[in-house]
Write a protein that holds these residues in place. Sequence first.
Motif, PDB file in Angstrom:
ATOM      1  N   ARG A 301       0.829  -1.080   0.007  1.00 34.77           N
ATOM      2  CA  ARG A 301      -0.066   0.008  -0.110  1.00 34.77           C
ATOM      3  C   ARG A 301       0.795   1.290  -0.023  1.00 34.77           C
ATOM      4  N   ALA A 302       1.929   1.297   0.636  1.00 35.84           N
ATOM      5  CA  ALA A 302       2.825   2.367   0.777  1.00 35.84           C
ATOM      6  C   ALA A 302       3.510   2.741  -0.591  1.00 35.84           C
ATOM      7  N   ALA A 303       3.802   1.603  -1.124  1.00 33.96           N
ATOM      8  CA  ALA A 303       4.504   1.701  -2.668  1.00 33.96           C
ATOM      9  C   ALA A 303       3.419   2.488  -3.640  1.00 33.96           C
ATOM     10  N   VAL A 304       2.231   1.795  -3.506  1.00 34.49           N
ATOM     11  CA  VAL A 304       1.128   2.142  -4.522  1.00 34.49           C
ATOM     12  C   VAL A 304       1.103   3.679  -4.159  1.00 34.49           C
ATOM     13  N   LYS A 305       0.744   3.974  -2.943  1.00 33.21           N
ATOM     14  CA  LYS A 305       0.563   5.529  -2.641  1.00 33.21           C
ATOM     15  C   LYS A 305       1.786   6.440  -2.897  1.00 33.21           C
ATOM     16  N   GLN A 306       3.050   6.089  -3.004  1.00 31.54           N
ATOM     17  CA  GLN A 306       3.907   6.918  -3.329  1.00 31.54           C
ATOM     18  C   GLN A 306       4.182   6.892  -4.917  1.00 31.54           C
ATOM     19  N   LEU A 307       3.567   6.031  -5.464  1.00 28.21           N
ATOM     20  CA  LEU A 307       3.566   5.879  -6.837  1.00 28.21           C
ATOM     21  C   LEU A 307       2.409   7.067  -7.610  1.00 28.21           C
ATOM     22  N   LEU A 308       1.378   6.869  -6.937  1.00 27.51           N
ATOM     23  CA  LEU A 308       0.294   7.927  -7.430  1.00 27.51           C
ATOM     24  C   LEU A 308       0.501   9.280  -6.877  1.00 27.51           C
ATOM     25  N   LEU A 309       1.153   9.481  -5.775  1.00 27.05           N
ATOM     26  CA  LEU A 309       1.481  10.698  -5.117  1.00 27.05           C
ATOM     27  C   LEU A 309       2.348  11.354  -6.055  1.00 27.05           C
ATOM     28  N   ALA A 310       3.418  10.735  -6.559  1.00 33.46           N
ATOM     29  CA  ALA A 310       4.396  11.459  -7.465  1.00 33.46           C
ATOM     30  C   ALA A 310       3.994  11.635  -8.753  1.00 33.46           C
ATOM     31  N   GLY A 311       2.863  10.971  -9.218  1.00 30.01           N
ATOM     32  CA  GLY A 311       2.659  11.419 -10.466  1.00 30.01           C
ATOM     33  C   GLY A 311       3.235  10.762 -11.808  1.00 30.01           C
ATOM     34  N   PHE A 312       2.480  10.967 -12.807  1.00 29.07           N
ATOM     35  CA  PHE A 312       3.108  10.078 -14.175  1.00 29.07           C
ATOM     36  C   PHE A 312       1.889  10.379 -15.255  1.00 29.07           C
ATOM     37  N   SER A 313       2.372  10.007 -16.483  1.00 29.70           N
ATOM     38  CA  SER A 313       1.674   9.939 -17.514  1.00 29.70           C
ATOM     39  C   SER A 313       1.593   8.738 -18.301  1.00 29.70           C
ATOM     40  N   VAL A 314       0.452   8.557 -18.969  1.00 33.92           N
ATOM     41  CA  VAL A 314       0.133   7.285 -19.760  1.00 33.92           C
ATOM     42  C   VAL A 314      -0.336   7.722 -21.120  1.00 33.92           C
ATOM     43  N   GLY A 315      -0.296   7.054 -22.189  1.00 31.58           N
ATOM     44  CA  GLY A 315      -0.983   7.400 -23.389  1.00 31.58           C
ATOM     45  C   GLY A 315      -0.491   6.716 -24.485  1.00 31.58           C
ATOM     46  N   ILE A 316      -1.087   7.047 -25.720  1.00 32.88           N
ATOM     47  CA  ILE A 316      -0.682   6.744 -27.117  1.00 32.88           C
ATOM     48  C   ILE A 316      -0.561   7.970 -27.746  1.00 32.88           C
ATOM     49  N   PRO A 317       0.984   8.336 -27.836  1.00 29.52           N
ATOM     50  CA  PRO A 317       1.178   9.765 -28.602  1.00 29.52           C
ATOM     51  C   PRO A 317       1.111   9.333 -30.207  1.00 29.52           C
ATOM     52  N   LYS A 318       1.279   8.187 -30.704  1.00 31.42           N
ATOM     53  CA  LYS A 318       0.993   8.126 -32.075  1.00 31.42           C
ATOM     54  C   LYS A 318       0.157   6.859 -32.553  1.00 31.42           C
ATOM     55  N   LEU A 319      -0.852   6.858 -33.370  1.00 32.88           N
ATOM     56  CA  LEU A 319      -1.556   6.261 -33.733  1.00 32.88           C
ATOM     57  C   LEU A 319      -1.961   6.460 -35.160  1.00 32.88           C
ATOM     58  N   GLN A 320      -1.256   5.731 -36.226  1.00 38.50           N
ATOM     59  CA  GLN A 320      -1.260   6.242 -37.616  1.00 38.50           C
ATOM     60  C   GLN A 320      -1.361   4.827 -38.379  1.00 38.50           C
ATOM     61  N   GLY A 321      -2.004   5.124 -39.520  1.00 40.76           N
ATOM     62  CA  GLY A 321      -2.197   3.870 -40.563  1.00 40.76           C
ATOM     63  C   GLY A 321      -2.772   4.361 -41.696  1.00 40.76           C
ATOM     64  N   ARG A 322      -2.655   3.884 -43.105  1.00 35.89           N
ATOM     65  CA  ARG A 322      -3.259   4.300 -44.123  1.00 35.89           C
ATOM     66  C   ARG A 322      -3.796   3.182 -44.997  1.00 35.89           C
ATOM     67  N   GLY A 323      -4.826   3.219 -45.771  1.00 35.23           N
ATOM     68  CA  GLY A 323      -5.211   2.309 -46.553  1.00 35.23           C
ATOM     69  C   GLY A 323      -5.692   2.893 -48.206  1.00 35.23           C
ATOM     70  N   LEU A 324      -6.226   2.036 -48.887  1.00 38.77           N
ATOM     71  CA  LEU A 324      -6.549   2.401 -50.276  1.00 38.77           C
ATOM     72  C   LEU A 324      -7.431   3.753 -50.171  1.00 38.77           C
ATOM     73  N   GLU A 325      -8.157   3.732 -49.336  1.00 38.89           N
ATOM     74  CA  GLU A 325      -9.286   4.872 -49.256  1.00 38.89           C
ATOM     75  C   GLU A 325      -9.008   6.023 -48.307  1.00 38.89           C
ATOM     76  N   GLY A 326      -7.901   6.079 -47.648  1.00 40.41           N
ATOM     77  CA  GLY A 326      -7.554   7.053 -46.670  1.00 40.41           C
ATOM     78  C   GLY A 326      -6.812   6.595 -45.522  1.00 40.41           C
ATOM     79  N   ALA A 327      -6.466   7.461 -44.684  1.00 37.18           N
ATOM     80  CA  ALA A 327      -5.469   7.388 -43.680  1.00 37.18           C
ATOM     81  C   ALA A 327      -6.245   7.946 -42.233  1.00 37.18           C
ATOM     82  N   LEU A 328      -5.619   7.620 -41.173  1.00 39.08           N
ATOM     83  CA  LEU A 328      -6.058   8.012 -39.924  1.00 39.08           C
ATOM     84  C   LEU A 328      -4.626   8.475 -38.782  1.00 39.08           C
ATOM     85  N   ASP A 329      -5.020   9.170 -38.084  1.00 35.29           N
ATOM     86  CA  ASP A 329      -3.771   9.832 -37.356  1.00 35.29           C
ATOM     87  C   ASP A 329      -4.506  10.311 -35.848  1.00 35.29           C
TER      88      ASP A 329
END
Length: 452
Positions: A301-329
């Motif tokens: 519990r102490a380790a989880v608390k310290q992890l949450l108090l210290a903060g962080f970020s999580v995400g998907i900075p890039k999602l890309q692809g293309r097909g015959l009809e177009g692309a997404l980003d």
Amino acid sequence: MRLSSRVRYAVAGLAAALTVGALAVPWYSSRLLSRGMQAWAAEHAKGELRVRNLAHEAGWLTSTGSLDVEWHSPCADDGAAGPVVHLTYRARHVPDLQGWTRLDWSASPEGATAERLLPGLAGGKLTGTGYVGFEGNFSADMQLPELALVAHGRRVQVSPSSGRLELGATSLRLDWLFERMALRGAGSPLEAQQVSVVLDLKNRTQGTGKATVDIEKLSTADVALEGLRVRSETMERAERLDSRLTQSLRRVQFLGQQLDDLVLEAEVKGLHLASVQALGALAGDSCGPQRASAYRDVQLRAAVKQLLLAGFSVGIPKLQGRGLEGALDGHVVLTLAPATGDAVTLASQLSTQGQIHLKGNLMLPDQKAFALSTGYVNEVPGGLESGFEYGGGALKVGGKSLDGSMVLLGLQKLDGWINAFLAGERFELPEEEVPAVPPSEAPPGASAATAS
């Protein structure tokens, strides 16, 4: 011209010193290997990876030996040994430009492990050559024969493969190449070609470094992939850990469709290093929450608390692809800012934002019309675009401000549960009042019953 006696004595003395040195170097190399093997066996006498039955015969120019490497699961109820590998080696103590000692070795499974693997392992063993460098590092070139296993109605076949291993004081590098791997049996068959695995750890204890898996071709009955790469990188930065996983694909074909140049990046940034290390150690020692001691539960519990108090970020900075009809980003990120006090407050710490851009005609006309009718998708030159933002109770979707009070309320309730858990207390949400049923929806006879 004759040399003076003094010069002759000096030359003779130098030759004698060089001879003694040449004879002493193999002896020193032999002693170095003997002490190293004894120290390694002593270091791994207990724990998950254990060295047993070391039999080392030291020689002046050549040494030989054997040992057993056993894997013990710390969570096994009976404490029995897991897979066992028998290793034999021969060392030549004649130094060269690469190091002190040359090694030839082979490894083969033993016991129950051998009964499962040997019938399908052509040649029956992993073989290799290597050397011990002048700085104590170890390098080895390895070869694995063809592997064919049958289990639960499935047959796995792996062509002969080869690799290289390099071990430093804290570093580890492994390169391995499989020409072909195939799975046959129940379900759809699967075949992979040119599979390359590269592991390059700067600190194998912390897990910092890079790992890459490349597959040139991967096919099933319905899907064909080309140029698949999975790459992960973890690095330490000012007592924090940053980790990124990148998956890329040159081409995929399925159900008559084709997509090219797909990229998906996922990352976690700013994890509190000490908390991550503590959680990893606790996870390995406690064998799950059901078997964790009260003291380890407090540490967890102490380790989880310290992890949450210290903060962080999580995400998907890039999602890309293309097909015959177009692309997404697109991209999306969730940030947990460092807490200002000693309590976790997601309601004030948490923020998130994301965006997606569709180019071309990836959506059918009726799908596009419906998306635009919601008001949260905007038409831009060449396609459609939408996004969202949230922080401190303020919510925007597609550039329009919305009521974020329900999100804020949910985070506040979650804060109560998290802080109760971290304090070792039980937290129960208050019962919400059930709304009154409108008379028009009341079952027949309800009004009469109420009147009576």
